[in-house]
Design a protein around this motif. Structure first.
Motif, PDB file in Angstrom:
ATOM      1  N   ILE A   1       0.846  -1.189   0.000  1.00 24.67           N
ATOM      2  CA  ILE A   1       0.000   0.000   0.000  1.00 24.67           C
ATOM      3  C   ILE A   1       0.884   1.243   0.000  1.00 24.67           C
ATOM      4  O   ILE A   1       1.607   1.513   0.958  1.00 24.67           O
ATOM      5  CB  ILE A   1      -0.935  -0.004   1.220  1.00 24.67           C
ATOM      6  CG1 ILE A   1      -1.718  -1.329   1.261  1.00 24.67           C
ATOM      7  CG2 ILE A   1      -1.894   1.188   1.160  1.00 24.67           C
ATOM      8  CD1 ILE A   1      -2.577  -1.496   2.494  1.00 24.67           C
ATOM      9  N   ASP A   2       0.827   1.976  -1.105  1.00 27.02           N
ATOM     10  CA  ASP A   2       1.676   3.149  -1.314  1.00 27.02           C
ATOM     11  C   ASP A   2       0.902   4.413  -0.910  1.00 27.02           C
ATOM     12  O   ASP A   2      -0.143   4.718  -1.477  1.00 27.02           O
ATOM     13  CB  ASP A   2       2.062   3.213  -2.794  1.00 27.02           C
ATOM     14  CG  ASP A   2       2.989   4.376  -3.112  1.00 27.02           C
ATOM     15  OD1 ASP A   2       3.406   5.081  -2.174  1.00 27.02           O
ATOM     16  OD2 ASP A   2       3.294   4.565  -4.312  1.00 27.02           O
ATOM     17  N   PHE A   3       1.437   5.162   0.070  1.00 24.32           N
ATOM     18  CA  PHE A   3       0.739   6.342   0.571  1.00 24.32           C
ATOM     19  C   PHE A   3       1.233   7.637  -0.062  1.00 24.32           C
ATOM     20  O   PHE A   3       0.942   8.724   0.455  1.00 24.32           O
ATOM     21  CB  PHE A   3       0.878   6.409   2.099  1.00 24.32           C
ATOM     22  CG  PHE A   3      -0.069   5.486   2.807  1.00 24.32           C
ATOM     23  CD1 PHE A   3      -1.317   5.917   3.210  1.00 24.32           C
ATOM     24  CD2 PHE A   3       0.290   4.171   3.055  1.00 24.32           C
ATOM     25  CE1 PHE A   3      -2.195   5.069   3.861  1.00 24.32           C
ATOM     26  CE2 PHE A   3      -0.570   3.312   3.706  1.00 24.32           C
ATOM     27  CZ  PHE A   3      -1.820   3.756   4.112  1.00 24.32           C
ATOM     28  N   HIS A   4       1.940   7.554  -1.158  1.00 25.66           N
ATOM     29  CA  HIS A   4       2.399   8.770  -1.834  1.00 25.66           C
ATOM     30  C   HIS A   4       1.187   9.616  -2.245  1.00 25.66           C
ATOM     31  O   HIS A   4       0.253   9.126  -2.863  1.00 25.66           O
ATOM     32  CB  HIS A   4       3.217   8.419  -3.075  1.00 25.66           C
ATOM     33  CG  HIS A   4       3.685   9.619  -3.844  1.00 25.66           C
ATOM     34  ND1 HIS A   4       4.715  10.426  -3.424  1.00 25.66           N
ATOM     35  CD2 HIS A   4       3.243  10.154  -5.011  1.00 25.66           C
ATOM     36  CE1 HIS A   4       4.894  11.398  -4.277  1.00 25.66           C
ATOM     37  NE2 HIS A   4       4.018  11.261  -5.257  1.00 25.66           N
ATOM     38  N   GLY A   5       1.208  10.887  -1.878  1.00 21.72           N
ATOM     39  CA  GLY A   5       0.130  11.804  -2.257  1.00 21.72           C
ATOM     40  C   GLY A   5      -1.154  11.629  -1.469  1.00 21.72           C
ATOM     41  O   GLY A   5      -2.185  12.228  -1.809  1.00 21.72           O
ATOM     42  N   PHE A   6      -1.090  10.867  -0.403  1.00 19.83           N
ATOM     43  CA  PHE A   6      -2.305  10.543   0.352  1.00 19.83           C
ATOM     44  C   PHE A   6      -2.765  11.702   1.231  1.00 19.83           C
ATOM     45  O   PHE A   6      -1.965  12.417   1.824  1.00 19.83           O
ATOM     46  CB  PHE A   6      -2.031   9.322   1.241  1.00 19.83           C
ATOM     47  CG  PHE A   6      -3.112   9.024   2.241  1.00 19.83           C
ATOM     48  CD1 PHE A   6      -4.217   8.270   1.872  1.00 19.83           C
ATOM     49  CD2 PHE A   6      -3.030   9.494   3.540  1.00 19.83           C
ATOM     50  CE1 PHE A   6      -5.216   7.993   2.784  1.00 19.83           C
ATOM     51  CE2 PHE A   6      -4.025   9.214   4.464  1.00 19.83           C
ATOM     52  CZ  PHE A   6      -5.125   8.468   4.082  1.00 19.83           C
ATOM     53  N   ASN A   7      -4.109  11.871   1.290  1.00 21.83           N
ATOM     54  CA  ASN A   7      -4.723  12.688   2.336  1.00 21.83           C
ATOM     55  C   ASN A   7      -6.022  12.011   2.745  1.00 21.83           C
ATOM     56  O   ASN A   7      -6.472  11.067   2.096  1.00 21.83           O
ATOM     57  CB  ASN A   7      -4.937  14.138   1.881  1.00 21.83           C
ATOM     58  CG  ASN A   7      -5.888  14.240   0.700  1.00 21.83           C
ATOM     59  OD1 ASN A   7      -7.036  13.803   0.767  1.00 21.83           O
ATOM     60  ND2 ASN A   7      -5.408  14.824  -0.400  1.00 21.83           N
ATOM     61  N   MET A   8      -6.637  12.467   3.819  1.00 19.84           N
ATOM     62  CA  MET A   8      -7.771  11.751   4.390  1.00 19.84           C
ATOM     63  C   MET A   8      -8.994  11.731   3.484  1.00 19.84           C
ATOM     64  O   MET A   8      -9.887  10.898   3.655  1.00 19.84           O
ATOM     65  CB  MET A   8      -8.137  12.356   5.751  1.00 19.84           C
ATOM     66  CG  MET A   8      -7.100  12.090   6.846  1.00 19.84           C
ATOM     67  SD  MET A   8      -6.674  10.338   7.023  1.00 19.84           S
ATOM     68  CE  MET A   8      -8.228   9.660   7.577  1.00 19.84           C
ATOM     69  N   SER A   9      -9.057  12.611   2.500  1.00 22.15           N
ATOM     70  CA  SER A   9     -10.197  12.595   1.582  1.00 22.15           C
ATOM     71  C   SER A   9     -10.186  11.354   0.693  1.00 22.15           C
ATOM     72  O   SER A   9     -11.189  11.024   0.063  1.00 22.15           O
ATOM     73  CB  SER A   9     -10.180  13.853   0.702  1.00 22.15           C
ATOM     74  OG  SER A   9      -9.091  13.810  -0.219  1.00 22.15           O
ATOM     75  N   HIS A  10      -9.048  10.662   0.654  1.00 22.11           N
ATOM     76  CA  HIS A  10      -8.935   9.475  -0.190  1.00 22.11           C
ATOM     77  C   HIS A  10      -9.482   8.212   0.469  1.00 22.11           C
ATOM     78  O   HIS A  10      -9.545   7.162  -0.168  1.00 22.11           O
ATOM     79  CB  HIS A  10      -7.457   9.233  -0.560  1.00 22.11           C
ATOM     80  CG  HIS A  10      -6.857  10.336  -1.368  1.00 22.11           C
ATOM     81  ND1 HIS A  10      -5.648  10.918  -1.056  1.00 22.11           N
ATOM     82  CD2 HIS A  10      -7.318  10.991  -2.461  1.00 22.11           C
ATOM     83  CE1 HIS A  10      -5.377  11.862  -1.935  1.00 22.11           C
ATOM     84  NE2 HIS A  10      -6.368  11.934  -2.791  1.00 22.11           N
TER      85      HIS A  10
END
Length: 307
Positions: free
Chosen positions: A157-166
């Motif tokens: 699971i790649d969290f690059h560019g992640f924010n809680m809206s995802h």
């Protein structure tokens, strides 16, 4: 909570698991036969699903308790009869796959386990039902591609560019429910790669919905931490692993057209056609009908019926 403390140092241990490792062969087979007896008469399709290996996974998920494993398996058989996961075809869920939010990697890990890459920041749809159906398709496809000696898969699971809206708590709860109740002992390892600080409260919220065995399979890996990076080095051939995860393979990034071709080939290989399942008619209703179905699902979750 310190994510580093959630990481395990036993990554070199064999990923194989199951209650049969702790029982004499005779008792192991007796428990499987006891489950078969309690299941009673089955349809042809259900009988095909209930192999010794499948029953073993349900027994492992319930720590060898025959009645609990039987109840769990009966629920799965009921779910599979209604949901028909084996009838989902690529053309039905291809829209969900366009951004590469979930896909089966070209490589396996050192144990031969298929690898599902997940990128939460690539979420591209709003329908919880569609997202879950896509996940089920990905699980079924990975299972069909398991080598003979392996029952489990790996998630990266790649969290690059992640924010809680995802991320949706609702979808996450339903995901945990479907995977734990209907795909027991299929997850060998889940690697959360570079989760940001803002993921911490979400993890605290989701953890209670995971059984302890599943939680122990979740590993946090950070590109700037040599100790956690060793988890990947122990599990993967770094020459095959994507550059995005610290590997050396620069040719393995997601390409939708190529991936769609792979999935169509899989549908043809395993099913002989790419016919969309009848269930997809429900999922392809008008937006108002889909919204109505999702509102009903919201009510069920609020009433505690979903899990």
């Amino acid at each position: 909570m310190n994510f580093q403390q959630d990481m395990s140092s036993d990554a070199k241990d064999s990923p194989l698991s199951g209650f049969e490792k702790t029982l004499p062969p005779e008792e192991y087979l007796i428990k499987i036969n006891e489950v078969r007896t309690l299941l009673g008469p089955l349809t042809e399709k259900s009988s095909e699903y209930c192999s010794d290996a499948a029953i073993s996974r349900y027994l492992a998920a319930r720590n060898g308790h025959v009645k609990k494993a039987t109840k769990m398996l009966k629920e799965t058989l009921k779910w599979r009869t209604q949901y028909k996961p084996e009838e989902i075809r690529w053309e039905e869920i291809s829209q969900e796959a366009e951004t590469g939010k979930i896909y089966r990697a070209n490589c396996t890990d050192k144990y031969g386990r298929p690898v599902l890459v997940m990128r939460p920041s690539s979420q591209n749809t709003k329908s919880p039902k569609g997202q879950i159906r896509f996940l089920v398709y990905c699980m079924e496809n990975a299972i069909l591609n398991l080598p003979d000696h392996q029952d489990q898969m790996v998630w990266l699971i790649d969290f690059h560019g992640f924010n809680m809206s995802h991320i949706s708590v609702k979808v996450s709860r339903e995901t945990a429910h479907v995977l734990q109740e209907h795909y027991p002992e299929r997850l060998g390892l889940a690697v959360l790669y570079n989760p940001p600080k803002i993921f911490e409260p979400f993890w605290k919220m989701v953890k209670p919905f995971l059984d302890p065995k599943t939680r122990n399979k979740v590993k946090f890996v950070y590109s700037d931490d040599n100790v956690s990076k060793k988890i990947l080095e122990d599990i993967f051939d770094m020459e095959q692993l994507e550059v995005a995860f610290g590997g050396n393979n620069s040719d393995s990034s997601f390409n939708f057209e190529k991936y769609a071709e792979r999935m169509r080939e899989d549908d043809l290989k395993f099913f002989g056609n790419t016919t969309v399942s009848s269930t997809s008619a429900l999922l392809n209703n008008s937006d108002s009908e889909r919204k109505h179905m999702e509102d009903k699902e919201d009510v069920k979750i609020k009433n505690g019926d979903s899990l």
